[in-house]
Design an enzyme around this catalytic site. Sequence first.
Site, mmCIF file in Angstrom:
data_model
loop_
_atom_site.group_PDB
_atom_site.id
_atom_site.type_symbol
_atom_site.label_atom_id
_atom_site.label_comp_id
_atom_site.label_asym_id
_atom_site.label_seq_id
_atom_site.Cartn_x
_atom_site.Cartn_y
_atom_site.Cartn_z
ATOM 1 C CG ASP A 441 -2.208 0.705 1.088
ATOM 2 O OD1 ASP A 441 -2.325 1.519 0.149
ATOM 3 O OD2 ASP A 441 -3.103 0.480 1.915
ATOM 4 C CG ASP A 508 -9.648 1.852 -0.372
ATOM 5 O OD1 ASP A 508 -9.236 0.715 -0.636
ATOM 6 O OD2 ASP A 508 -8.998 2.671 0.306
HETATM 7 C C1 DGJ Z 1 -5.906 1.684 1.926
HETATM 8 C C2 DGJ Z 1 -6.275 0.474 1.122
HETATM 9 O O1 DGJ Z 1 -6.774 0.836 -0.130
HETATM 10 C C3 DGJ Z 1 -7.271 -0.352 1.908
HETATM 11 O O2 DGJ Z 1 -7.707 -1.435 1.130
HETATM 12 C C4 DGJ Z 1 -6.636 -0.801 3.178
HETATM 13 O O3 DGJ Z 1 -5.578 -1.669 2.904
HETATM 14 C C5 DGJ Z 1 -6.157 0.406 3.974
HETATM 15 N N1 DGJ Z 1 -5.335 1.269 3.182
HETATM 16 C C6 DGJ Z 1 -5.402 -0.034 5.196
HETATM 17 O O4 DGJ Z 1 -4.882 1.015 5.873
#
Ligand code: DGJ
Length: 704
Positions: A441, A508
Site C-alpha cells: 500500500d 477502496d
Molecule cells: C488503503 C487500502 O486501499 C485499503 O484497502 C486498506 O488496505 C487500507 N489502506 C489499510 O490502511
Amino acid sequence: MQILHFRAAGVSVIIECPSDALPAILHWGPDLGVLDDESLAHLAAELRPRPDMTVDVPVRTPLVPEARTGWMGMPGLSGHHQGQNWSPAFTSVTYRQTGQTLTATARDEHARLTLTIIIELDHSGLLRARADLRNQHELPYTLDTLNLAFPVPGTPTELLDQAGRWAKERIPQRRPLTVGTHLRENRRGRTGADAATVLLAGTSDLGFQRGEAWGLHVGFSGNHRHYAERTSTGRTMLGGGELLLPGEIILPTGETYRTPWLYATYGRGLDQAARRFHDHLRARPSHPSSPRPIVLNTWEAVYFDHDLDRLLDLADRAARVGVERFVLDDGWFTGRRDDRSGLGDWYVDPDVWPDGLHPLVNRVRELGMQFGLWLEPEMINPDSGLARAHPGWILQTGDRLPPPARHQQVLDLSNPDAYSFIKERLLALISEYDLDFIKWDHNRDLVDAGSTIRVGRASVHAQTHAVYRLLDEIRAKHPRLEIESCSGGGGRVDLGILQRTDRVWASDCIDPAERRQIMRWTGQLLPLELIGSHIGADRSHTTGRRHDLPFRAATAFFGHYGIEWNLTTLADGELDDLAAWLALHKQHRHLLHTGALVRIDDCPENVQAHGVVAADATEAIYEIAMLDRPSTWPPGRVRLPGLDPSTVYSVRPLMPVTAHGAAPAWMDGGFALPGSALAVSGIAVPPLFPDESVLVHVIATSRT
Ligand code: DGJ
C-alpha cells in the site's frame, strides 16, 4: 535516408531515420499493407511535413521535438549547462535495428550531449519508446524535461482521458481537441487516483467498437505528465514523460538520465486500443499464469480490530466458501491500533499477537489457502519507534516537515540505511511466514519530498526508482511471491509498477454501482486478471448504498475475484449463496482471464453491458446490467460483439435470474444464433429492476 516500416496486428509505423537529425514517425496508425522500397519512399515523401509559414524549411516532429528547427510546440528536451546549451541540436545520428526495435544514438556535438532513443513495435501492435540522455560536457547539465512525442495522423477531434479521486478512480472525461495543449501533470509522487491513465485522441464517432483512437500511457509511478497538443499548423502530438521537480536531475559529467517507457496504442475503437495493452502485458514472462486465486481480504471485515479467534473464524468460513488466498490487512504490527501510529515498526505486535501471526497462518495453510500480508513499506508514522530512532529518514526539505497525511510521512528510500532497514524487515517477514502475497500500500501523496541525504533536494525521482529497486530485489529473491499495487485504493495503476507487481487494487469503493465504472475504465489499460475485484458487504462502506448479493457478485465477477466482507456475520444460507458464486467464477476464470474484453456501445437507456470473448471465440460471458429505471419499457436490445460471425452459438443465462415481466426467448434455453446476428441484432434485455444484472453464457455449437 533510411525509411523503416514496422507492422504488427493491424498497425503500421513508418519511421524516418536521417543521419543528421533525430528519427521522426511519419505514420502511426492503421496497417498500410506490404510496401516495397519505392512505394515506401513515395509514401514518405507524401507524409513528410511541408513548410507551414513558421520557417522556410519544413518543420519535422521527431520523437524528441527540437525548438531549433522552428518547432513552436512543446519541446522534447529542456535543460542547460549553467545557462548554456539550452536549445539542443542533435545533428549526428546512427541507427541500429533489431527486428522491430530501432535504437537511434544522437549527438549534440556542441553541447556534448548524447541522446539514445529506443522505439519498438511489439506483436500486439503496441508501440513503446524511451530515451537516455548522457552528459559528456565538463559542466553539469540541469535537466528540466525530457518528453517523447508521437504525431497523430489525420485530424482526431476528441480527447478522452481519466480523472478521479480516492474511492472514485478512473472517471472518463471527454472534450473537443482544439488548438492548444491539454496538459495532465501529476505532482503527487505516485501515479494518483486522478491519473490520466491513457490519454486518447479520437475521431468524433469514437466508441468501444467504433471510430479510431490513438492513446498514450506514461509507464511511471512518480511525477509524470501526459499532453495532447494541436498546433495552429494542424499537427496533433501526444506526448509525455517524467515530471521533474526543480533541480531534481543535475547530470554530472558522464551520467545518464533515463525516461520511463511511453506506450502508444492505436485502435479501431477503444476496446482494440485497450487490447494492445492487454496483449502486451499477457506476453510478459512474469505475467501471472496460474489460476487467479480467490482472495479474502480482512480490511472491511475487521479493520484494525485484530482478534485471533475472530480471524480464525473468518478463515474457516473463507475456506468453506471456496477462498484460496487469505490476506491479513493493516493492523498487525507494533502500535498499530488505528491509522495514527506504527508505520515503520514492521514487527508483529506482541500485545495483539503474542505467538506472532503463526496461529493464524498455520490455520490458513491447514485450510489449504495461501497467506498474504498488508504492508506500506514507503511510509512512516511520526508516532513510531522508527521515526523516534531516525527522524532524519523522513523525506523533507528546508527546516520543516511536510504536512502529515493520514497522520503519516514518507520514508526516504534513497537513503541507503532506510532502504536496508526496510528491505531487511520485508525479507524477514516473507521468510518467517513464507508469504505468498503482499498487498503493498501507499496511502499519501509526496509533498515537499526532499532527500535527507541529498540535503533537501527534490527526490521523487530517486524515491520512485528506489521503490522499483526494492520490489525488483524482493522478487528476485522470492520469485513465487505475488505483490499487489495498492495506493489508498487505485492510486498506483501504471505500467511501471506493473513491471514488478501482479495485480492492482482498483479502488477502496466496492459499491457495485460505482465499482463497475472503475473496473470498466481500468480496463482501458489492464486486463481483468490484473484488477482486484471483491464482493463487499451488502451495505457499502464507502457509499452507504445497499445491493443484493447477485449484483455485487456479478460486478466483481469480471476481475481477480475476492471477498472483503465479514463472513462471521453470515447465516449458512448466505454462505452457500456466496460459495456458489465463487464456484462459478472458478469454473470460468480461465476464459475471463485470457479472453478479450468487450465493452458494448449503444446500450438502451440505463443499461450497461460488457463481456469477455475467448481467444478462439468459442465461448463468451457477457453481463447486462440495469443501472436505473429506463423511461421506455421493455428495455430494448444489447448487441453481443466479438464473436465469430460464421459460428452458431447457444445463448443462455449463466445464473438463474428472475425477470420482472415477460422473459426474452433466450432465457428459456435452446436458443441459438450465428455470431453475425448476435453482433448486429443482439439479444433482448430482460426486464430487470435497477441494480440487477444477468450473466449471459454464449457457447459455440457449430459453424454455419
Ligand atoms: C488503503 C487500502 O486501499 C485499503 O484497502 C486498506 O488496505 C487500507 N489502506 C489499510 O490502511
